[in-house]
Design a protein around this motif. Structure first.
Motif, mmCIF file in Angstrom:
data_model
loop_
_atom_site.group_PDB
_atom_site.id
_atom_site.type_symbol
_atom_site.label_atom_id
_atom_site.label_comp_id
_atom_site.label_asym_id
_atom_site.label_seq_id
_atom_site.Cartn_x
_atom_site.Cartn_y
_atom_site.Cartn_z
ATOM 1 N N ARG A 35 46.998 40.866 47.028
ATOM 2 C CA ARG A 35 47.455 40.949 45.646
ATOM 3 C C ARG A 35 46.672 42.004 44.877
ATOM 4 O O ARG A 35 45.838 41.706 44.041
ATOM 5 N N PRO B 58 54.515 30.506 46.314
ATOM 6 C CA PRO B 58 53.685 30.354 45.105
ATOM 7 C C PRO B 58 52.863 29.068 45.110
ATOM 8 O O PRO B 58 51.889 28.962 44.364
ATOM 9 N N GLY C 263 51.001 28.206 47.423
ATOM 10 C CA GLY C 263 49.780 28.486 48.163
ATOM 11 C C GLY C 263 50.016 28.270 49.647
ATOM 12 O O GLY C 263 51.009 27.663 50.050
ATOM 13 N N CYS D 37 45.892 28.592 42.647
ATOM 14 C CA CYS D 37 45.969 29.554 41.550
ATOM 15 C C CYS D 37 44.723 30.442 41.604
ATOM 16 O O CYS D 37 43.943 30.378 42.554
ATOM 17 N N LYS E 128 54.898 29.631 38.050
ATOM 18 C CA LYS E 128 54.140 30.580 38.865
ATOM 19 C C LYS E 128 55.020 31.706 39.387
ATOM 20 O O LYS E 128 54.533 32.797 39.672
ATOM 21 N N ARG F 113 57.483 34.110 44.055
ATOM 22 C CA ARG F 113 56.583 34.471 45.148
ATOM 23 C C ARG F 113 55.151 34.356 44.653
ATOM 24 O O ARG F 113 54.915 34.332 43.457
ATOM 25 N N GLU F 114 54.238 34.341 45.597
ATOM 26 C CA GLU F 114 52.825 34.356 45.219
ATOM 27 C C GLU F 114 52.494 35.721 44.639
ATOM 28 O O GLU F 114 52.510 36.724 45.353
ATOM 29 N N VAL G 20 46.476 36.078 49.650
ATOM 30 C CA VAL G 20 46.802 35.196 50.776
ATOM 31 C C VAL G 20 45.717 35.238 51.858
ATOM 32 O O VAL G 20 45.318 34.187 52.370
ATOM 33 N N GLN H 41 43.059 33.012 50.751
ATOM 34 C CA GLN H 41 43.446 31.601 50.883
ATOM 35 C C GLN H 41 43.218 31.103 52.313
ATOM 36 O O GLN H 41 42.712 29.999 52.524
#
Lengths: 491, 491
Positions: free
Chosen positions: A336, B160, B162, B190, B354, B357-358, B363, B366
């Motif tokens: 991102r 989104p 996660g 988030c 949100k 999409r993320e 990612v 995450q």
């Protein structure tokens, strides 16, 4: 024949992806997922399983993981293996060890259904690069190097402008790759294009009192563009005014009282042409005369296939153009990171909108991207992908010329998608024909601004970057099958 | 590396092609084109030029032509050449627009001044963990492992909600570490606490039409708390109503018509006590009776030093409490990851806020955090930091007991900061005395809600996590020097 195995592997693979991300190891997850697929009948008795290599490639796991999983399931009696004949689902599958396998995991209520219901067999929707090509070793090397060498302070609260390493790397990179004229202090790092729009028009959440927006609407936009951007702007209370397009891009002479215009000058999205040189000059003149600003969405500027690079519009007037870019197309939308190249006078306001600390863009990722650029790996990756996508474009054009010669392909000098022009009134049926062949893609109508009065164009937007390399041929075949005169089915 | 030079040379080459066909010889044309590229900023200061061979090959000119051109431009001052380091664009090249380029390396206008003007000698401001303790090897190992094993789809557009790996890891971790009762599908990833507040109250930018907020104000908050949170909420148009505090935490029986209350139940920020058991029950009863919701800011829940862990309030009623946490204190605020543990009925709305999409949380990060938790490294790190911070707390308490016995230290059973209670009316002078000793810290007044009518407390908030390990002793010394009776200076 090989192609079809690969395609088949991909289909099985995409069914298994969700389950594979469960904790507990890939091997166990794959065994569980395959077992469940056989038990539920999704893999019918007698079905031949794809070769290790194909399934492994598509799942992004080691070949041994697949081999182990097959062996385990053969031992359990779910699969059978015969020398030279491959692995099949056993004809009479009965659980040997009923206690071994758990109940099927409940479907995750958060998991999104793919836009066309099920995961499509051939995904030619625009917007995503080939995810199998993410440069894992290079990214990991940069990440490790950057994080190992970083001073401790990088783990503290971050500067909302972004890491200086990344801003310096971007300034140099954008200068040589895109002709951008800027300095590191005029670059602000963000999470991507949507975040940039929010920072500019939403004031980072501070839009209630109207005191903190950097820019105000109405915003002129191209009559064809991403609906997502229009929706995001609408949610921020910004009205968008569509500018008609012709073969030279947006009719910028229609700009009047707007305060800003959002353009895709290098490669109009989605129709595909560059903005004509005269219009590039004209829109900058307009911005100067009206005290307005041009937002340049440089979404795929790296991917130009002809010998005439289209530099950034930003270079015409760095004080009148905000260039916005990200790694979503060049690297991955999972990382991102994006950037805004700002006129001097907006830097302070954008930083104020972003907040006192970096609350968005991962600082380790910023450092890794800086290293990736400075080390030359980013260029190398872009170059490799440019070749790959160019090859796909050529393949698409050649296949259509042969199989569906009535279709005119446009917008293919750059980017990750092509537009197939269709006779008026035939777009919907073409999309439906594609769906019947298992192909997911969008018609141009999806991208049309609801308020525009320009004549509609019928066409298909074909994202040729989305499938993995080995699945691409079958996708093009299926598309041709849908579009060939008489709707010939692919054998 | 060679690959990238070639690529880079190709890019420069294609910029230069046109000019090279000008009359006057290739050497002169190349010199002119390069000079113009530098002059216009297209080649930024410091940019390394490709080796002769690469550029020559791409331009189709003799290597000597490139060597001559470089030499000429070095002589003119546009380029610099250092033995073994290649040829670079000179750092001080004459600007095209004097207004844009500064004469000297001007101070970066984006760089934030530290809050107390200069960087303080001893930083005892709350809010930041010891950045020197970031577990680089463990994080890198998890990052590498997670990224190497991840299926290709992780590099596509993200869900989104996660990554499922992270939500599963968090559900299990929060259950054992904080007593949280939830399931992975009720966790939304988030970018941190501020992002969570924006998602809940700002609707992800959709607050203009009032149709998309998950929660609405007014929001009750503790009379002492982070000004940043109040400001963020105000910017979203949410009015905050202060609840007075006593030694048992917020007076939750004052709650009336609010729709939501934001609390720090485990360790009131900044005053430091846990919310009394009766009040924990009472606030949940209130939420049930009024159809309201409790936001639990679990900002330092992992760092408890006494033998009585204070579990999450969320466990009292998972349908009435939203727990919000992040890695900002436990790991680093540079890793932009947080989580919301939601009542079932809010999951859909939060995901809608949100986006499709993320667009925010990295990612790869995450996945790395999921691996860090599942592998046990996260627990190990938290344990290590708990010991370290407890040691610092003990040292602070001991030093103050000896040097400034009139100071009462409170709120030290947990967390990364202590509150030093001061006689009424002495806070400002104490802060100033600290500043004179080179110590940066905040008084309690900084955290007081402007609308509260509760009696003010005088005190200092000492963040004992911020200094690095070796700098801590000196910081405590300096603080004691500021607070010792008679204002004894530290020698």
């Amino acid at each position: 024949m090989r192609e079809s195995w690969v395609n088949y592997a991909e289909r099985i693979g995409s069914d298994l992806h969700l389950e594979l991300s469960a904790p507990g190891g890939k091997r166990a997850a794959l065994i569980g997922a395959l077992r469940e697929a056989v038990r539920s009948g999704r893999l019918a008795p007698g079905t031949r399983l794809p070769p290790y290599r194909s399934l492994a490639a598509d799942l992004g796991v080691a070949r041994n993981t697949v081999a182990d999983a097959y062996a385990e399931l053969v031992a359990e009696g779910w699969l059978t293996a015969r020398q030279g004949a491959g692995t099949h689902v056993a004809e009479r599958t009965r659980p040997l060890h009923p206690a071994v396998h758990k109940k099927a995991p409940a479907p995750d209520p958060c998991a999104r259904a793919p836009r066309h219901g099920r995961s499509p067999r051939h995904d030619l929707r625009q917007g995503t690069p080939d995810v199998s090509a993410f440069p894992r070793p290079a990214w990991l090397a940069s990440y490790r190097r950057a994080l190992s060498q970083a001073p401790n302070e990088v783990f503290g609260p971050g500067d909302p402008a972004g890491r200086p390493e990344l801003r310096a790397a971007l300034a140099a990179y954008l200068a040589r790759a895109r002709g951008v004229r800027t300095e590191p202090h005029r670059i602000v790092v963000c999470s991507g294009f949507a975040h940039a729009l929010r920072l500019l028009f939403g004031g980072g959440g501070g839009n209630r009192d109207g005191g903190r927006q950097v820019l105000r609407g109405p915003l002129a936009v191209e009559a064809y563009g991403l609906p997502f951007h229009r929706e995001l702007l609408a949610a921020e209370g910004v009205r968008t005014v569509p500018l008609p397009l012709d073969e030279h891009g947006a009719l910028v002479d229609r700009l009047t009282r707007e305060r800003a215009v959002l353009l895709t000058p290098a490669h109009q999205f989605p129709t595909g042409g560059p903005l004509h040189a005269e219009r590039r000059a004209a829109v900058v003149d307009w911005a100067r005369a009206r005290g307005a600003v041009v937002l340049e969405d440089d979404y795929d500027g790296e991917f130009r296939y002809d010998r005439r690079p289209v530099g950034a519009l930003q270079s015409l007037d760095p004080e009148r153009v905000i260039l916005i870019g990200s790694v979503s197309k060049s690297l991955s939308p999972a990382v991102r990171l994006g950037w805004m190249v700002l006129p001097e006078r907006y830097v302070g306001d954008v930083l104020a909108a972003k907040g006192e600390r970096e609350a968005w863009a991962s600082v380790p990722d910023q450092l890794a991207l800086a290293d990736l650029i400075v080390s030359g790996s980013y260029d190398r990756h872009v170059r490799r992908m440019r070749q790959r996508y160019r090859g796909r474009r050529d393949r698409l054009v050649a296949a259509l010329a042969e199989r569906a010669p009535h279709i005119q392909v446009s917008g293919v000098a750059a980017g990750l998608h092509a537009v197939l022009r269709l006779p008026p009134g035939t777009e919907r049926s073409a999309v439906e024909a594609a769906v019947r062949q298992g192909v997911a893609l969008d018609g141009l109508a999806e991208f049309r601004h609801p308020d525009t009065d320009m004549a509609a164009h019928d066409g298909l937007v074909v994202g040729y970057a989305t499938p993995s390399e080995h699945a691409y041929g079958a996708a093009v075949e299926a598309l041709c099958g849908a579009l060939a005169p008489g709707g010939t089915r692919v054998s």
